[in-house]
Design a protein around this motif. Structure first.
Motif, PDB file in Angstrom:
ATOM      1  N   THR A  65       0.708  -1.179   0.006  1.00  0.00           N
ATOM      2  CA  THR A  65       0.001  -0.014   0.301  1.00  0.00           C
ATOM      3  C   THR A  65       0.889   1.221   0.201  1.00  0.00           C
ATOM      4  O   THR A  65       0.261   2.389  -0.203  1.00  0.00           O
ATOM      5  CB  THR A  65      -0.857  -0.018   1.197  1.00  0.00           C
ATOM      6  OG1 THR A  65      -0.049   0.229   2.485  1.00  0.00           O
ATOM      7  CG2 THR A  65      -1.841  -1.158   1.260  1.00  0.00           C
ATOM      8  N   LEU A  66       2.181   1.148   0.057  1.00  0.00           N
ATOM      9  CA  LEU A  66       3.047   2.325   0.015  1.00  0.00           C
ATOM     10  C   LEU A  66       2.863   3.100   1.277  1.00  0.00           C
ATOM     11  O   LEU A  66       2.961   4.288   1.299  1.00  0.00           O
ATOM     12  CB  LEU A  66       3.103   3.018  -1.110  1.00  0.00           C
ATOM     13  CG  LEU A  66       3.496   2.238  -2.414  1.00  0.00           C
ATOM     14  CD1 LEU A  66       3.123   3.069  -3.701  1.00  0.00           C
ATOM     15  CD2 LEU A  66       4.916   1.687  -2.383  1.00  0.00           C
ATOM     16  N   ALA A  67       2.057   2.617   2.596  1.00  0.00           N
ATOM     17  CA  ALA A  67       1.877   3.528   3.456  1.00  0.00           C
ATOM     18  C   ALA A  67       0.637   4.558   2.832  1.00  0.00           C
ATOM     19  O   ALA A  67       0.702   5.642   3.807  1.00  0.00           O
ATOM     20  CB  ALA A  67       3.013   3.911   4.013  1.00  0.00           C
ATOM     21  N   LEU A  68      -0.040   4.314   1.890  1.00  0.00           N
ATOM     22  CA  LEU A  68      -0.916   5.391   1.575  1.00  0.00           C
ATOM     23  C   LEU A  68      -2.001   5.770   2.418  1.00  0.00           C
ATOM     24  O   LEU A  68      -2.587   6.734   2.122  1.00  0.00           O
ATOM     25  CB  LEU A  68      -1.194   5.275   0.007  1.00  0.00           C
ATOM     26  CG  LEU A  68      -0.019   5.394  -0.831  1.00  0.00           C
ATOM     27  CD1 LEU A  68      -0.442   5.172  -2.241  1.00  0.00           C
ATOM     28  CD2 LEU A  68       0.268   7.052  -0.946  1.00  0.00           C
ATOM     29  N   THR A  69      -2.410   4.515   3.142  1.00  0.00           N
ATOM     30  CA  THR A  69      -3.585   4.559   3.739  1.00  0.00           C
ATOM     31  C   THR A  69      -3.121   5.227   5.337  1.00  0.00           C
ATOM     32  O   THR A  69      -4.121   5.257   6.243  1.00  0.00           O
ATOM     33  CB  THR A  69      -4.142   3.267   4.046  1.00  0.00           C
ATOM     34  OG1 THR A  69      -3.161   2.424   4.623  1.00  0.00           O
ATOM     35  CG2 THR A  69      -4.728   2.679   2.763  1.00  0.00           C
ATOM     36  N   SER A  70      -1.907   5.562   5.633  1.00  0.00           N
ATOM     37  CA  SER A  70      -1.538   6.145   6.910  1.00  0.00           C
ATOM     38  C   SER A  70      -2.112   7.440   6.940  1.00  0.00           C
ATOM     39  O   SER A  70      -2.975   8.230   6.003  1.00  0.00           O
ATOM     40  CB  SER A  70      -0.056   6.206   7.041  1.00  0.00           C
ATOM     41  OG  SER A  70       0.339   4.839   7.013  1.00  0.00           O
ATOM     42  N   GLY A  71      -1.447   8.137   8.065  1.00  0.00           N
ATOM     43  CA  GLY A  71      -2.083   9.752   8.120  1.00  0.00           C
ATOM     44  C   GLY A  71      -1.938  10.834   7.008  1.00  0.00           C
ATOM     45  O   GLY A  71      -2.762  11.635   6.981  1.00  0.00           O
ATOM     46  N   TYR A  87      -8.533  12.051  -6.803  1.00  0.00           N
ATOM     47  CA  TYR A  87      -7.417  11.645  -6.110  1.00  0.00           C
ATOM     48  C   TYR A  87      -7.580  10.126  -5.397  1.00  0.00           C
ATOM     49  O   TYR A  87      -6.527   9.503  -5.453  1.00  0.00           O
ATOM     50  CB  TYR A  87      -7.142  12.638  -4.836  1.00  0.00           C
ATOM     51  CG  TYR A  87      -6.217  11.992  -3.555  1.00  0.00           C
ATOM     52  CD1 TYR A  87      -5.042  12.123  -3.912  1.00  0.00           C
ATOM     53  CD2 TYR A  87      -6.656  11.433  -2.634  1.00  0.00           C
ATOM     54  CE1 TYR A  87      -4.053  11.769  -3.017  1.00  0.00           C
ATOM     55  CE2 TYR A  87      -5.792  10.855  -1.618  1.00  0.00           C
ATOM     56  CZ  TYR A  87      -4.265  11.090  -2.055  1.00  0.00           C
ATOM     57  OH  TYR A  87      -3.606  10.608  -0.877  1.00  0.00           O
ATOM     58  N   VAL A  88      -8.596   9.703  -4.970  1.00  0.00           N
ATOM     59  CA  VAL A  88      -8.429   8.467  -4.252  1.00  0.00           C
ATOM     60  C   VAL A  88      -8.564   7.228  -5.488  1.00  0.00           C
ATOM     61  O   VAL A  88      -7.593   6.281  -5.230  1.00  0.00           O
ATOM     62  CB  VAL A  88      -9.991   8.363  -3.590  1.00  0.00           C
ATOM     63  CG1 VAL A  88     -10.280   6.806  -3.035  1.00  0.00           C
ATOM     64  CG2 VAL A  88     -10.092   9.151  -2.403  1.00  0.00           C
ATOM     65  N   SER A  89      -9.088   7.536  -6.606  1.00  0.00           N
ATOM     66  CA  SER A  89      -9.030   6.598  -7.528  1.00  0.00           C
ATOM     67  C   SER A  89      -7.675   6.526  -8.136  1.00  0.00           C
ATOM     68  O   SER A  89      -6.965   5.620  -8.361  1.00  0.00           O
ATOM     69  CB  SER A  89      -9.908   7.153  -8.835  1.00  0.00           C
ATOM     70  OG  SER A  89      -9.741   6.247  -9.977  1.00  0.00           O
ATOM     71  N   SER A  90      -6.702   7.689  -8.180  1.00  0.00           N
ATOM     72  CA  SER A  90      -5.303   7.692  -8.631  1.00  0.00           C
ATOM     73  C   SER A  90      -4.604   6.777  -7.579  1.00  0.00           C
ATOM     74  O   SER A  90      -3.642   6.070  -8.095  1.00  0.00           O
ATOM     75  CB  SER A  90      -5.047   9.086  -8.645  1.00  0.00           C
ATOM     76  OG  SER A  90      -3.746   9.110  -8.972  1.00  0.00           O
ATOM     77  N   VAL A  91      -4.541   7.107  -6.386  1.00  0.00           N
ATOM     78  CA  VAL A  91      -3.699   6.226  -5.358  1.00  0.00           C
ATOM     79  C   VAL A  91      -4.192   4.983  -5.319  1.00  0.00           C
ATOM     80  O   VAL A  91      -3.318   3.947  -4.995  1.00  0.00           O
ATOM     81  CB  VAL A  91      -3.724   7.097  -4.045  1.00  0.00           C
ATOM     82  CG1 VAL A  91      -3.024   8.328  -4.123  1.00  0.00           C
ATOM     83  CG2 VAL A  91      -5.282   7.115  -3.415  1.00  0.00           C
ATOM     84  N   LEU A  92      -5.503   4.541  -5.551  1.00  0.00           N
ATOM     85  CA  LEU A  92      -5.845   3.124  -5.551  1.00  0.00           C
ATOM     86  C   LEU A  92      -5.297   2.398  -6.623  1.00  0.00           C
ATOM     87  O   LEU A  92      -4.859   1.389  -6.377  1.00  0.00           O
ATOM     88  CB  LEU A  92      -7.449   2.960  -5.433  1.00  0.00           C
ATOM     89  CG  LEU A  92      -7.863   1.583  -5.608  1.00  0.00           C
ATOM     90  CD1 LEU A  92      -7.502   0.721  -4.320  1.00  0.00           C
ATOM     91  CD2 LEU A  92      -9.377   1.689  -5.846  1.00  0.00           C
ATOM     92  N   SER A  93      -5.001   3.002  -7.807  1.00  0.00           N
ATOM     93  CA  SER A  93      -4.445   2.481  -8.724  1.00  0.00           C
ATOM     94  C   SER A  93      -2.912   2.245  -8.659  1.00  0.00           C
ATOM     95  O   SER A  93      -2.311   1.213  -9.152  1.00  0.00           O
ATOM     96  CB  SER A  93      -4.458   3.348 -10.178  1.00  0.00           C
ATOM     97  OG  SER A  93      -3.823   4.733 -10.098  1.00  0.00           O
ATOM     98  N   LEU A  94      -2.278   3.073  -7.789  1.00  0.00           N
ATOM     99  CA  LEU A  94      -0.843   3.099  -7.423  1.00  0.00           C
ATOM    100  C   LEU A  94      -0.855   1.867  -6.590  1.00  0.00           C
ATOM    101  O   LEU A  94       0.377   0.779  -6.818  1.00  0.00           O
ATOM    102  CB  LEU A  94      -0.430   4.193  -6.812  1.00  0.00           C
ATOM    103  CG  LEU A  94       0.920   4.182  -6.179  1.00  0.00           C
ATOM    104  CD1 LEU A  94       1.711   4.137  -7.703  1.00  0.00           C
ATOM    105  CD2 LEU A  94       1.257   5.761  -5.793  1.00  0.00           C
ATOM    106  N   THR A  95      -1.598   1.656  -5.597  1.00  0.00           N
ATOM    107  CA  THR A  95      -1.453   0.482  -4.657  1.00  0.00           C
ATOM    108  C   THR A  95      -1.968  -0.698  -5.279  1.00  0.00           C
ATOM    109  O   THR A  95      -1.214  -1.915  -5.348  1.00  0.00           O
ATOM    110  CB  THR A  95      -2.396   0.522  -3.664  1.00  0.00           C
ATOM    111  OG1 THR A  95      -3.763   0.731  -3.995  1.00  0.00           O
ATOM    112  CG2 THR A  95      -2.111   1.846  -2.727  1.00  0.00           C
ATOM    113  N   SER A  96      -2.758  -0.662  -6.540  1.00  0.00           N
ATOM    114  CA  SER A  96      -3.062  -2.029  -7.123  1.00  0.00           C
ATOM    115  C   SER A  96      -1.926  -2.436  -8.157  1.00  0.00           C
ATOM    116  O   SER A  96      -1.484  -3.722  -8.177  1.00  0.00           O
ATOM    117  CB  SER A  96      -4.296  -1.728  -8.193  1.00  0.00           C
ATOM    118  OG  SER A  96      -5.421  -1.301  -7.434  1.00  0.00           O
TER     119      SER A  96
END
Length: 485
Positions: A65-71, A87-96
C-alpha cells in the motif's frame, strides 16, 4: 400559547464519533464472541496458523500500500478538497500496481516464499488477493470518517463483520464434523471471502466514480508524505508481529497460538482508542494552529479514559481467558499486563506521530519506529532464547516505550519551530503521569492474580472511574461536536 420545545440537534461530528466507536467495538466484539468456539475446536497449532497468516498480511500490506492509507491520506483529502474522487481513484491504481508486482514476484518462486512465510500456496494466494482489493476498503472508510459520513460506512462495517464471523464459525463447525484436517484454511477462506468480496465491490466503485488512473500531481504529493511512512509502518508492524513470527520459528506454531490469543485479548482496549482517535484525528488536523481549540482537553480526556479501560482489562484478565479459551492458554496469562502496557504506549505514540505527520516530518516518525523495531528484534532473539516465548511480552513493552519517548521529543521540538501561536497542543506532564500510573498499576496485577477479591475490588474502582471519565469526556467534547467538514 404554549411554546414549542426547542429541537435538540446533535452535531454530525459527534454522531460520527459514536457510530464509529460502536462499529469498532461491535466488530471486535464479534471476534471475541467467536473466540471460545475456535479455541475449543481448533488446536493451538491451527490457531497459530491463522495468526501467522494475519501477521504476514500485516507485514506485506505495508509495502504493497506504500503506506498511502496512513495519516498522509487525511492531509491529501484536505489538500484536494474538490478533487477527492479523482485523488482516491489515482492512489488506488498505485496500490493496485504494486500489489500486482508483489504477486508476480511470488509466482516466480512460490516454494521459496512459502518456506519463508510458513504459509501454503493457497493461503498465499488468498493473501495476494487481499493485497489487491483491501486498500480500496481502507481508502473508502478513511474518507467516510474524514467527511463524517457515518451511516453507510457504519452499516457496511457492522453487517460485513456479522456475515464474515458467522460464516467462519459455521464453516469451522462443519469442517470439524466431517473431520477435515485443514481447519485453519477453512476459517480464513470463509472469513475473508466476505471481507475481500466487499473490498472488491468498493475497488470497482472507486475507479468508476473517480476515473483517474494516473496523476503526477496526486502521486507526487502522496508519495512525498507516505514513502517515509513506509519505514514507519514496516517498523510498526515489526513491533506488532515480530514476536509472533520469531516465536513461530524459534518455538513453534503451538506457542504462537497461545501467545497470539492472549495478545489479542490484552489489546482489546485498543479498539476503543482506535475508534475515538479516528474521529479525533480530522479535528486535530483542522484545528492544530487554532489557539482557541480544545485539543488539549479532548486529547487528555481520551488518553485518560483509554488508560482506565486498559487497566480494567488487565485486572479481569483471568476471567476473560477462562471464558474465551481452554486450560492450554491459562499458562500465558501473566504476559497480559506487559502486553496491555505496551498497547497503551501505542496510543501515546499515535498522539505525537499525528503532529509530525501534520508538520510533514514523517522521516522522524520512520526513524523512531525503526529504532524501536530493531531494538525489539534484538531483544526478542536474546530473551526468547533465554527465557521462552513469554519474554516477548516484556521486550515489546520496552520497545513501545522507547518509540513513544522518541516521538514525544521530536514532536515537541518540531512543533515549537513551526507553530508559535501556542505552546503545545498536548499536556506533556499529564501524559507522563498517566503513562507511569498505567504501567505501574498494570504490572502490579501480576502479583495479585491469585487474589480474586482484591482484584475485583480494584476492578470495580477502575470501572467506576472509567464511567465517570467517559461522562467527562463526552461533556468536554463540545468542539468536536460542533466541528463539521
Amino acid at each position: 400559547m404554549e411554546k414549542k420545545k426547542a429541537k435538540i440537534s446533535i452535531p454530525v461530528g459527534f454522531k460520527s464519533a459514536i457510530v464509529y466507536l460502536f462499529a469498532t467495538v461491535f466488530t471486535r466484539g464479534l471476534a471475541i464472541i467467536s473466540t471460545p468456539i475456535f479455541t475449543r475446536i481448533m488446536t493451538t497449532d491451527q490457531v497459530g496458523m491463522v495468526n501467522l497468516y494475519s501477521s504476514w498480511y500485516s507485514m506485506i500490506t505495508v509495502v504493497s500500500t506504500l503506506a498511502l492509507t496512513s495519516g498522509g491520506f487525511s492531509i491529501a483529502l484536505r489538500e484536494f478538497e474538490k478533487e477527492r474522487d479523482q485523488y482516491v481513484s489515482s492512489v488506488l491504481s498505485l496500490t493496485s500496481i504494486v500489489a500486482i508486482g508483489v504477486a508476480l514476484l511470488y509466482f516466480v518462486a512460490p516454494s521459496f516464499w512459502n518456506n519463508i512465510t510458513g504459509l501454503p500456496t493457497h493461503l498465499m494466494i488468498l493473501l495476494l488477493i487481499g493485497l489487491l482489493v483491501a486498500p480500496a476498503r481502507d481508502f473508502w472508510l478513511s474518507r467516510q470518517r474524514f467527511e463524517y459520513r457515518y451511516k453507510l460506512s457504519g452499516t457496511m462495517t457492522t453487517l460485513s463483520a456479522v456475515v464474515a464471523s458467522g460464516l467462519a464459525v459455521a464453516a469451522v463447525l462443519y469442517a470439524n464434523n466431517v473431520d477435515f484436517s485443514d481447519i485453519a484454511s477453512v476459517r480464513l477462506f470463509a472469513n475473508y471471502s466476505i471481507v475481500y468480496g466487499v473490498a472488491l465491490i468498493i475497488w470497482f466503485s472507486i475507479f468508476i466514480k473517480g476515473r483517474c488512473f494516473y496523476s503526477p500531481k496526486y502521486w507526487k504529493f502522496s508519495l512525498q508524505l507516505s514513502l517515509p511512512l513506509i519505514g514507519y509502518s514496516i517498523a510498526s508492524q515489526i513491533l506488532n508481529v515480530s514476536d509472533r513470527l520469531m516465536i513461530s520459528k524459534m518455538v513453534g506454531n503451538s506457542a504462537v497460538g497461545v501467545y497470539s490469543t492472549l495478545y489479542t485479548v490484552s489489546s482489546l482496549s485498543l479498539m476503543v482508542w482506535t475508534a475515538i482517535n479516528a474521529s479525533f484525528e480530522p479535528y486535530l488536523y483542522q484545528n492544530m494552529e487554532n489557539p482557541k481549540s480544545k485539543i488539549k482537553k479532548l486529547s487528555m480526556s481520551m488518553l485518560g479514559m483509554y488508560s482506565l479501560v486498559a487497566i480494567l482489562l488487565v485486572y479481569l484478565a483471568p476471567e476473560i481467558v477462562r471464558i474465551l479459551a481452554t486450560k492450554e492458554y491459562y499458562k500465558g496469562i501473566y504476559i497480559m499486563p506487559p502486553i496491555a502496557g505496551g498497547v497503551y504506549f501505542i496510543a501515546v505514540s499515535n498522539l505525537y506521530s499525528d503532529i509530525l505527520v501534520y508538520l510533514k516530518k514523517t522521516k522522524m516518525v520512520m526513524i523512531s519506529s525503526a529504532i524501536a523495531a530493531a531494538l525489539n528484534v534484538v531483544l526478542n532473539y536474546i530473551m526468547i532464547n533465554a527465557y521462552g516465548y513469554m519474554a516477548a511480552a516484556y521486550t515489546t513493552l520496552i520497545s513501545y516505550i522507547v518509540m513513544a519517548l522518541l516521538l514525544s521529543i521530536w514532536a515537541n521540538r518540531e512543533f515549537k519551530k513551526y507553530i508559535t501561536e501556542i505552546d503545545f497542543v498536548y499536556d506533556n506532564k499529564l501524559i507522563s503521569v498517566i503513562s507511569i500510573l498505567t504501567l505501574v498499576i498494570s504490572l502490579f496485577a501480576i502479583l495479585i492474580y491469585n487474589y480474586a477479591i482484591v482484584r475485583y475490588a480494584i476492578a470495580m474502582c477502575v470501572f467506576v472511574a472509567t464511567a465517570l471519565y467517559g461522562v467527562y469526556y463526552l461533556k468536554g467534547n463540545e468542539n468536536l461536536k460542533k466541528n463539521k467538514v
